[in-house]
Design an enzyme around this catalytic site. Structure first.
Site, PDB file in Angstrom:
ATOM      1  N   HIS A   1      43.348 -34.916  63.234  1.00 35.53           N
ATOM      2  CA  HIS A   1      42.858 -34.533  64.549  1.00 35.53           C
ATOM      3  C   HIS A   1      41.868 -35.548  65.113  1.00 35.53           C
ATOM      4  O   HIS A   1      41.571 -35.530  66.313  1.00 35.53           O
ATOM      5  CB  HIS A   1      42.218 -33.140  64.500  1.00 35.53           C
ATOM      6  CG  HIS A   1      41.053 -33.030  63.572  1.00 35.53           C
ATOM      7  ND1 HIS A   1      41.179 -33.070  62.207  1.00 35.53           N
ATOM      8  CD2 HIS A   1      39.723 -32.869  63.819  1.00 35.53           C
ATOM      9  CE1 HIS A   1      39.990 -32.944  61.639  1.00 35.53           C
ATOM     10  NE2 HIS A   1      39.092 -32.823  62.604  1.00 35.53           N
TER      11      HIS A   1
ATOM     12  N   HIS B   1      33.925 -38.380  45.572  1.00 35.27           N
ATOM     13  CA  HIS B   1      34.703 -37.231  45.114  1.00 35.27           C
ATOM     14  C   HIS B   1      35.621 -37.682  43.988  1.00 35.27           C
ATOM     15  O   HIS B   1      36.165 -38.792  44.023  1.00 35.27           O
ATOM     16  CB  HIS B   1      35.535 -36.669  46.268  1.00 35.27           C
ATOM     17  CG  HIS B   1      36.705 -35.842  45.830  1.00 35.27           C
ATOM     18  ND1 HIS B   1      38.003 -36.336  45.792  1.00 35.27           N
ATOM     19  CD2 HIS B   1      36.791 -34.559  45.388  1.00 35.27           C
ATOM     20  CE1 HIS B   1      38.817 -35.395  45.361  1.00 35.27           C
ATOM     21  NE2 HIS B   1      38.111 -34.314  45.105  1.00 35.27           N
TER      22      HIS B   1
ATOM     23  N   VAL C   1      40.382 -34.234  38.518  1.00 35.92           N
ATOM     24  CA  VAL C   1      41.514 -34.370  37.600  1.00 35.92           C
ATOM     25  C   VAL C   1      41.936 -32.962  37.186  1.00 35.92           C
ATOM     26  O   VAL C   1      41.103 -32.125  36.857  1.00 35.92           O
ATOM     27  CB  VAL C   1      41.175 -35.227  36.359  1.00 35.92           C
ATOM     28  CG1 VAL C   1      41.185 -36.703  36.704  1.00 35.92           C
ATOM     29  CG2 VAL C   1      39.835 -34.847  35.746  1.00 35.92           C
ATOM     30  N   ARG C   2      43.247 -32.693  37.197  1.00 36.99           N
ATOM     31  CA  ARG C   2      43.691 -31.322  37.003  1.00 36.99           C
ATOM     32  C   ARG C   2      45.110 -31.286  36.429  1.00 36.99           C
ATOM     33  O   ARG C   2      45.865 -32.258  36.529  1.00 36.99           O
ATOM     34  CB  ARG C   2      43.659 -30.552  38.320  1.00 36.99           C
ATOM     35  CG  ARG C   2      44.535 -31.169  39.396  1.00 36.99           C
ATOM     36  CD  ARG C   2      44.365 -30.493  40.745  1.00 36.99           C
ATOM     37  NE  ARG C   2      45.220 -31.074  41.761  1.00 36.99           N
ATOM     38  CZ  ARG C   2      44.891 -32.113  42.516  1.00 36.99           C
ATOM     39  NH1 ARG C   2      43.707 -32.676  42.374  1.00 36.99           N
ATOM     40  NH2 ARG C   2      45.733 -32.593  43.411  1.00 36.99           N
TER      41      ARG C   2
ATOM     42  N   GLY D   1      42.228 -16.666  45.401  1.00 36.94           N
ATOM     43  CA  GLY D   1      41.160 -15.736  45.057  1.00 36.94           C
ATOM     44  C   GLY D   1      40.122 -16.326  44.131  1.00 36.94           C
ATOM     45  O   GLY D   1      39.476 -15.617  43.362  1.00 36.94           O
TER      46      GLY D   1
ATOM     47  N   HIS E   1      37.566 -50.020  44.154  1.00 37.71           N
ATOM     48  CA  HIS E   1      39.021 -50.135  44.112  1.00 37.71           C
ATOM     49  C   HIS E   1      39.488 -50.878  42.864  1.00 37.71           C
ATOM     50  O   HIS E   1      40.553 -50.573  42.319  1.00 37.71           O
ATOM     51  CB  HIS E   1      39.527 -50.815  45.378  1.00 37.71           C
ATOM     52  CG  HIS E   1      39.567 -49.898  46.564  1.00 37.71           C
ATOM     53  ND1 HIS E   1      40.626 -49.040  46.788  1.00 37.71           N
ATOM     54  CD2 HIS E   1      38.670 -49.679  47.559  1.00 37.71           C
ATOM     55  CE1 HIS E   1      40.382 -48.345  47.898  1.00 37.71           C
ATOM     56  NE2 HIS E   1      39.210 -48.712  48.376  1.00 37.71           N
TER      57      HIS E   1
ATOM     58  N   HIS F   1      26.696 -35.808  46.913  1.00 41.02           N
ATOM     59  CA  HIS F   1      26.151 -36.204  48.206  1.00 41.02           C
ATOM     60  C   HIS F   1      24.744 -36.769  47.994  1.00 41.02           C
ATOM     61  O   HIS F   1      23.778 -36.006  47.861  1.00 41.02           O
ATOM     62  CB  HIS F   1      26.076 -35.002  49.155  1.00 41.02           C
ATOM     63  CG  HIS F   1      27.400 -34.479  49.595  1.00 41.02           C
ATOM     64  ND1 HIS F   1      28.226 -35.164  50.458  1.00 41.02           N
ATOM     65  CD2 HIS F   1      28.051 -33.317  49.300  1.00 41.02           C
ATOM     66  CE1 HIS F   1      29.319 -34.461  50.678  1.00 41.02           C
ATOM     67  NE2 HIS F   1      29.244 -33.342  49.986  1.00 41.02           N
TER      68      HIS F   1
END
Length: 303
Positions: free
Chosen positions: A177, A108, A111-112, A260, A147, A98
């Site tokens: 929303h 943001h 990678v996982r 958790g 992009h 930020h």
């Protein structure tokens, strides 16, 4: 699957990004290494690196985590119900920056890798991640550059991936929303193993390695632009949308909290200063109104 290779890559990626952003900011990230001993809901370790009140970054975090658990939480199996209840292993790098200057966009990247370990069956491994840009004051050149970097990262793995992952990003980072996108998008993918382990991991590396080239030139172009209270006020209002998405829709946040995970690390993505107003709208024809009319509209920026 080679989890050790994925872990080594992710730790190196985290440090490369933090080193580059420290050099750009001039300040230092705080490093907070943590461990979760066996016996709890999760075991594993991680490294949280955070900067606050910097010259460039008002708040930024780049996290690595590697955890194991006895039962996959609902957010991880909503598209794979046959794996509900299976033990799992998950590791990844996640960042949110930020900036202080409202002309520099929030960014943001994540990678996982997940490995579900159902009893009596082969492990099920998949990759996820992507990157997306959230400007407050948009610039066409910045949008095209970001992009293009996303497209070029995916190009070696198939021409069909970029349009598919871009659309996925537009649909995922959307505040239902409010009926509006969070930003100008980028790429997003999840539950991905279509190329096999090695090539899918290669694609993940390409996305992670593309991040600095996608973001740093935008920072360099915008960081010294003058701004005042009007721009800071609008930035704080728009940041509220970021918070709403993270707390209501973001699968990574939900996974971390449901499993958790370490709350401080999970919520490092939140901006430091945010405002909400009742039914406020920018003045028609203003630079602030241009964000919604021109930039917060899914489009082919490279067409």
């Amino acid at each position: 699957m080679d989890i050790a290779a994925v872990r080594a890559y992710l730790l190196d990626l985290q440090q490369r990004i933090v080193d580059a952003m420290q050099a750009a900011d001039g300040g230092s990230f705080r490093t907070d290494a943590w461990t979760r001993p066996a016996g709890g809901r999760l075991e594993g370790d991680g490294k949280t690196q955070v900067i606050e009140d910097g010259a460039l970054l008002e708040r930024g975090g780049c996290n690595f985590s590697h955890v194991k658990g006895a039962t996959l939480p609902p957010s991880a199996t909503q598209h794979r119900p046959e794996l509900a209840g299976a033990p799992f292993e998950a590791l990844g790098v996640s960042l949110v920056f930020h900036p202080r200057n409202p002309y520099v966009p929030t960014v943001h990247m994540n990678v996982r890798m997940f490995a579900a370990l159902p009893a009596g069956r082969e492990p099920v491994v998949w990759f996820g991640g992507g990157m997306d840009l959230t400007p407050y004051y948009g610039f066409d050149d910045d949008a095209r550059h970001f992009h293009r970097a996303c497209r070029d990262a995916l190009a070696p793995f198939g021409d069909e991936l970029h349009p598919r992952f871009k659309q996925w990003c537009d649909e995922y980072f959307f505040l239902k929303h409010r009926n509006e996108p969070r930003g100008i998008g980028g790429i997003f993918f999840d539950d991905f193993n279509a190329l096999g382990f090695e090539r899918s991991f290669g694609m993940l590396r390409a996305v992670g390695d593309a991040f600095l080239g996608a973001y740093a030139p935008i920072v360099a172009r915008r960081r010294d632009m003058p701004y005042g209270e009007r721009e800071r006020d609008f930035q704080a209002w728009r940041r509220g949308r970021y918070v709403e998405f993270n707390l209501v829709f973001d699968r990574g946040t939900l996974f971390g909290l449901q499993s958790g995970g370490r709350t401080e690390s999970i919520l490092m993505s939140m901006p430091p200063l945010v405002k909400w107003r009742y039914d406020w709208q920018p003045e028609p024809g203003s630079p602030e109104a241009l964000l919604a009319s021109h930039f917060l509209v899914p489009r082919d920026w490279l067409g």
